[in-house]
Design a protein around this motif. Structure first.
Motif, PDB file in Angstrom:
ATOM      1  N   ALA A  78       0.816  -1.212   0.000  1.00  0.00           N
ATOM      2  CA  ALA A  78       0.000   0.000   0.000  1.00  0.00           C
ATOM      3  C   ALA A  78       0.854   1.268   0.000  1.00  0.00           C
ATOM      4  O   ALA A  78       0.322   2.373  -0.001  1.00  0.00           O
ATOM      5  CB  ALA A  78      -0.921   0.007   1.223  1.00  0.00           C
ATOM      6  N   GLY A  79       2.196   1.093   0.014  1.00  0.00           N
ATOM      7  CA  GLY A  79       3.075   2.246  -0.027  1.00  0.00           C
ATOM      8  C   GLY A  79       3.557   2.735   1.311  1.00  0.00           C
ATOM      9  O   GLY A  79       4.196   3.778   1.407  1.00  0.00           O
ATOM     10  N   PHE A  80       3.305   1.955   2.378  1.00  0.00           N
ATOM     11  CA  PHE A  80       3.747   2.334   3.721  1.00  0.00           C
ATOM     12  C   PHE A  80       4.847   1.386   4.161  1.00  0.00           C
ATOM     13  O   PHE A  80       4.661   0.545   5.048  1.00  0.00           O
ATOM     14  CB  PHE A  80       2.581   2.294   4.703  1.00  0.00           C
ATOM     15  CG  PHE A  80       1.476   3.273   4.376  1.00  0.00           C
ATOM     16  CD1 PHE A  80       1.584   4.599   4.750  1.00  0.00           C
ATOM     17  CD2 PHE A  80       0.358   2.850   3.694  1.00  0.00           C
ATOM     18  CE1 PHE A  80       0.578   5.508   4.433  1.00  0.00           C
ATOM     19  CE2 PHE A  80      -0.665   3.756   3.372  1.00  0.00           C
ATOM     20  CZ  PHE A  80      -0.542   5.078   3.747  1.00  0.00           C
ATOM     21  N   SER A  81       5.991   1.481   3.539  1.00  0.00           N
ATOM     22  CA  SER A  81       7.065   0.531   3.798  1.00  0.00           C
ATOM     23  C   SER A  81       7.649   0.658   5.189  1.00  0.00           C
ATOM     24  O   SER A  81       8.298  -0.261   5.677  1.00  0.00           O
ATOM     25  CB  SER A  81       8.179   0.718   2.756  1.00  0.00           C
ATOM     26  OG  SER A  81       8.672   2.049   2.782  1.00  0.00           O
ATOM     27  N   GLY A  82       7.398   1.770   5.849  1.00  0.00           N
ATOM     28  CA  GLY A  82       7.963   1.968   7.178  1.00  0.00           C
ATOM     29  C   GLY A  82       7.126   1.419   8.284  1.00  0.00           C
ATOM     30  O   GLY A  82       7.489   1.490   9.457  1.00  0.00           O
ATOM     31  N   HIS A  83       5.963   0.819   7.959  1.00  0.00           N
ATOM     32  CA  HIS A  83       5.083   0.291   9.003  1.00  0.00           C
ATOM     33  C   HIS A  83       5.761  -0.857   9.712  1.00  0.00           C
ATOM     34  O   HIS A  83       6.329  -1.755   9.097  1.00  0.00           O
ATOM     35  CB  HIS A  83       3.755  -0.176   8.414  1.00  0.00           C
ATOM     36  CG  HIS A  83       2.785  -0.671   9.451  1.00  0.00           C
ATOM     37  ND1 HIS A  83       2.106   0.185  10.276  1.00  0.00           N
ATOM     38  CD2 HIS A  83       2.405  -1.925   9.798  1.00  0.00           C
ATOM     39  CE1 HIS A  83       1.322  -0.517  11.074  1.00  0.00           C
ATOM     40  NE2 HIS A  83       1.494  -1.811  10.795  1.00  0.00           N
ATOM     41  N   SER A  84       5.677  -0.869  11.022  1.00  0.00           N
ATOM     42  CA  SER A  84       6.393  -1.875  11.817  1.00  0.00           C
ATOM     43  C   SER A  84       5.717  -3.216  11.825  1.00  0.00           C
ATOM     44  O   SER A  84       6.331  -4.241  12.102  1.00  0.00           O
ATOM     45  CB  SER A  84       6.540  -1.391  13.263  1.00  0.00           C
ATOM     46  OG  SER A  84       5.270  -1.323  13.898  1.00  0.00           O
ATOM     47  N   GLY A  85       4.387  -3.258  11.593  1.00  0.00           N
ATOM     48  CA  GLY A  85       3.661  -4.506  11.669  1.00  0.00           C
ATOM     49  C   GLY A  85       3.142  -4.818  13.031  1.00  0.00           C
ATOM     50  O   GLY A  85       2.450  -5.807  13.248  1.00  0.00           O
TER      51      GLY A  85
END
Length: 335
Positions: free
Chosen positions: A327-334
């Motif tokens: 979705a383009g949020f590569s920095g999300h930690s999960g």
């Protein structure tokens, strides 16, 4: 709004998952239609649901599939997807509920059709822009919505038709319970919401308990029934007080026997979680945080914390990162 945009909003990308599960024939080269195909196309243009369903019960599967591979056949089937009863209030909350109820009834009926008929119907869902009949945009908005609703019902029906009897029974139990709860909740004043939430939690856990470990395991073996279960599980988590980020897990493990949590944990660590999550309707990237699939993963991550299951946490974490990255949020930690 064009049909292509409407389809995207409805989950057109999910059709990519189906290409591995059902063989899809290529469109036939332009050729004169046989008299039988012409007669079939003429008949389809006169039908509306539910009469269309009755007709599909008796139509020749091979002729039907071959006819739907032509532009004329696809457009005729689109027209037959329209409903005999319009729902002009579909954009109100009450209207949306009525339409959703009608779609649920329709998909269960369609699921009883022969598999070759359902395979052919799937080709109408997620058509490329070049295959969208130009006449579609000329239809009234209500009729365009009806066609898309029926396509959605046919998609659901294909999956329902491929469930085992036990998986289908469990899926219907989940859906029927949710429906009954929604009807009841809509009639209650706000002062009774907390009491109703507690009642719904009790009903959900009672259903899961009646299933037992064997039936739950079967539910989680199929992508579609697992998706239906996860949707309810996420709702249960919210009723327990779950939020995406919290100091401590919301799950009360004492609410269910250990087998229940263990089955979910094993499922989350296997390949079917990713496949079930992929069946949730896609959303715009900006809305990914509050999407059903994201909330399901939050609920599972919360359960991993409650169980102190690092492997489950890692599996959910990895899948969450993949979804956010897409979705383009590569920095999300999960987390």
């Amino acid at each position: 709004m064009t049909r292509l945009l409407l389809e995207c909003a409805r989950g057109v990308l999910l059709s990519l998952w189906l290409t591995a599960a059902v063989a899809v024939a290529e469109d036939k080269p332009s050729a004169p239609l046989s008299p039988e195909a012409q007669a079939l196309i003429q008949k389809l243009t006169t039908l509306r649901m539910p009469a269309t369903f009755s007709f599909l019960q008796t139509v020749d599967p091979q002729l039907f599939a071959e006819t739907l591979q032509t532009p004329e056949g696809r457009w005729a089937m689109d027209q037959a997807y329209r409903w005999s009863t319009p729902h002009t209030d579909r954009h109100t909350e009450e209207g949306k509920f009525v339409v959703r109820t009608e779609i649920r009834k329709l998909e269960r009926k369609l699921a009883t059709l022969p598999i070759p008929i359902l395979d052919a119907l799937l080709r109408l869902r997620g058509q490329s822009e070049k295959d969208v009949p130009p006449q579609f945009s000329d239809l009234p908005e209500e009729e365009r919505e009806q066609i898309l609703d029926t396509e959605e019902a046919a998609w659901d029906a294909w999956w329902l038709a491929h469930l085992t009897p036990e998986q289908r029974e469990a899926t219907y139990e989940l859906q029927d319970l949710q429906y009954a709860q929604a009807i009841r909740a809509n009639q209650l004043p706000e002062s009774q919401y907390d009491e109703e939430n507690a009642r719904e939690l009790k009903e959900d856990y009672e259903l899961f308990t009646r299933w037992g470990p064997e039936k739950l395991h079967q539910v989680l073996e199929n992508w579609w029934s697992a998706k239906e279960f996860l949707g309810v599980l996420q709702y249960v988590w919210e009723q327990e007080g779950g939020v995406p980020i919290a100091d401590k897990p919301a799950w009360k493990l004492s609410a269910m026997p250990s087998w229940f949590w263990e089955e979910i944990a094993q499922f989350a660590k296997g390949p079917n979680l990713e496949r079930a999550i992929a069946l949730f309707p896609p959303v715009r990237p900006i809305a990914i945080t509050l999407s059903p699939q994201s909330q399901v993963l939050c609920a599972l991550n919360d359960l991993a914390r409650a169980l102190h299951d690092q492997k489950m946490h890692d599996a959910v974490y990895t899948l969450t990162k993949q979804i956010y990255a897409a979705a383009g949020f590569s920095g999300h930690s999960g987390d």
